[in-house]
Write a protein that holds these residues in place. Structure first.
Motif, mmCIF file in Angstrom:
data_model
loop_
_atom_site.group_PDB
_atom_site.id
_atom_site.type_symbol
_atom_site.label_atom_id
_atom_site.label_comp_id
_atom_site.label_asym_id
_atom_site.label_seq_id
_atom_site.Cartn_x
_atom_site.Cartn_y
_atom_site.Cartn_z
ATOM 1 N N GLY A 19 0.646 -0.988 0.108
ATOM 2 C CA GLY A 19 0.080 -0.399 -0.015
ATOM 3 C C GLY A 19 0.489 1.455 -0.165
ATOM 4 O O GLY A 19 2.331 1.157 0.008
ATOM 5 N N PRO A 20 0.454 2.337 -0.562
ATOM 6 C CA PRO A 20 0.777 3.462 0.140
ATOM 7 C C PRO A 20 2.166 3.990 1.097
ATOM 8 O O PRO A 20 3.421 4.428 0.765
ATOM 9 C CB PRO A 20 -0.502 5.009 -0.638
ATOM 10 N N ASP A 21 1.599 3.666 2.176
ATOM 11 C CA ASP A 21 2.949 3.685 3.510
ATOM 12 C C ASP A 21 3.610 2.497 3.169
ATOM 13 O O ASP A 21 4.540 2.643 4.213
ATOM 14 C CB ASP A 21 1.349 3.905 4.631
ATOM 15 N N ASP A 22 3.808 1.372 2.891
ATOM 16 C CA ASP A 22 4.565 0.154 2.656
ATOM 17 C C ASP A 22 5.121 -0.221 1.061
ATOM 18 O O ASP A 22 4.901 -0.954 0.652
ATOM 19 C CB ASP A 22 3.901 -0.903 3.242
ATOM 20 N N TRP A 118 -7.721 4.746 0.052
ATOM 21 C CA TRP A 118 -6.848 5.097 1.532
ATOM 22 C C TRP A 118 -6.867 7.003 1.171
ATOM 23 O O TRP A 118 -6.327 7.613 1.868
ATOM 24 C CB TRP A 118 -5.311 5.179 0.335
ATOM 25 N N HIS A 122 -11.978 7.403 1.176
ATOM 26 C CA HIS A 122 -12.878 6.540 2.218
ATOM 27 C C HIS A 122 -13.800 6.259 2.968
ATOM 28 O O HIS A 122 -13.492 4.998 3.720
ATOM 29 C CB HIS A 122 -11.165 6.212 3.343
#
Length: 191
Positions: A19-22, A118, A122
């Motif tokens: 995902g965007p944070d990982d 995200w 959301h």
């Protein structure tokens, strides 16, 4: 861990993560020829898959695309105005090179899905996502679309259909090729 390719008319962005944070890795490079650009994307994903197994690859691309899995040209860019990119298979070479599932959708549908998961959409049930860049695209999401789902809550992603665009204020002008039309919206100047 999944791989991602954002195929745009001026550059490709490839990444792996959950995902965007990982994001474990990300690379961007100019869109040149189909063979050169696809080879760069595949090389990046192969390198990443050697370090960490990838379950699948998602491709979000400029279009128009053949998104019909029953079509012999499923996964192809079709009548794009991008020079040299008409009738280019995006899915086949990636699937063959990596041996894992590959999914494809339009860049605007992928952006709409990301906003739902995200981003700004959301916490809403229904929304329309319209983008204006090199081209104009639209998608949207309707939660619990009224059809038989066996009692399950289902998210339905809509492409920019004539009806959808008319609902958000566009006017139908004329047909443009297979399953496409020219739409127009007039936006008043800011006061």
């Amino acid at each position: 861990m999944v791989g991602a390719i954002e195929a745009a008319g001026t550059k490709f962005v490839c990444a792996v993560g959950t995902g965007p944070d990982d994001l474990a890795a990300r690379v961007a490079f100019p869109t040149t020829t189909p063979a050169e650009t696809t080879a760069q994307a595949i090389a990046f994903l192969r390198e990443q898959a050697a370090a960490r197994p990838l379950a699948a690859v998602g491709i979000a691309s400029f279009g128009p695309l053949d998104l019909d899995p029953a079509s012999p040209t499923f996964g192809y860019l079709t009548t794009t105005p991008k020079p040299g990119w008409r009738q280019v298979d995006l899915v086949g070479p990636v699937r063959e090179a990596l041996g894992i599932p590959v999914v494809l959708d339009t860049d605007v549908n992928a952006a709409a899905l990301a906003e739902r998961r995200w981003g700004a959409a959301h916490d809403v049930d229904t929304f329309v996502y319209i983008t204006v860049g090199t081209g104009i695209g639209g998608g949207g999401m309707v939660e619990g679309y009224p059809h038989d789902t066996g009692g399950k809550k289902v998210s339905v992603l809509y492409n920019g259909t004539r009806t959808l665009f008319e609902e958000v204020g566009f006017d139908y002008i004329r047909p443009k090729g297979q399953r496409n039309g020219v739409m127009r919206a007039t936006v008043p100047p800011l006061a």
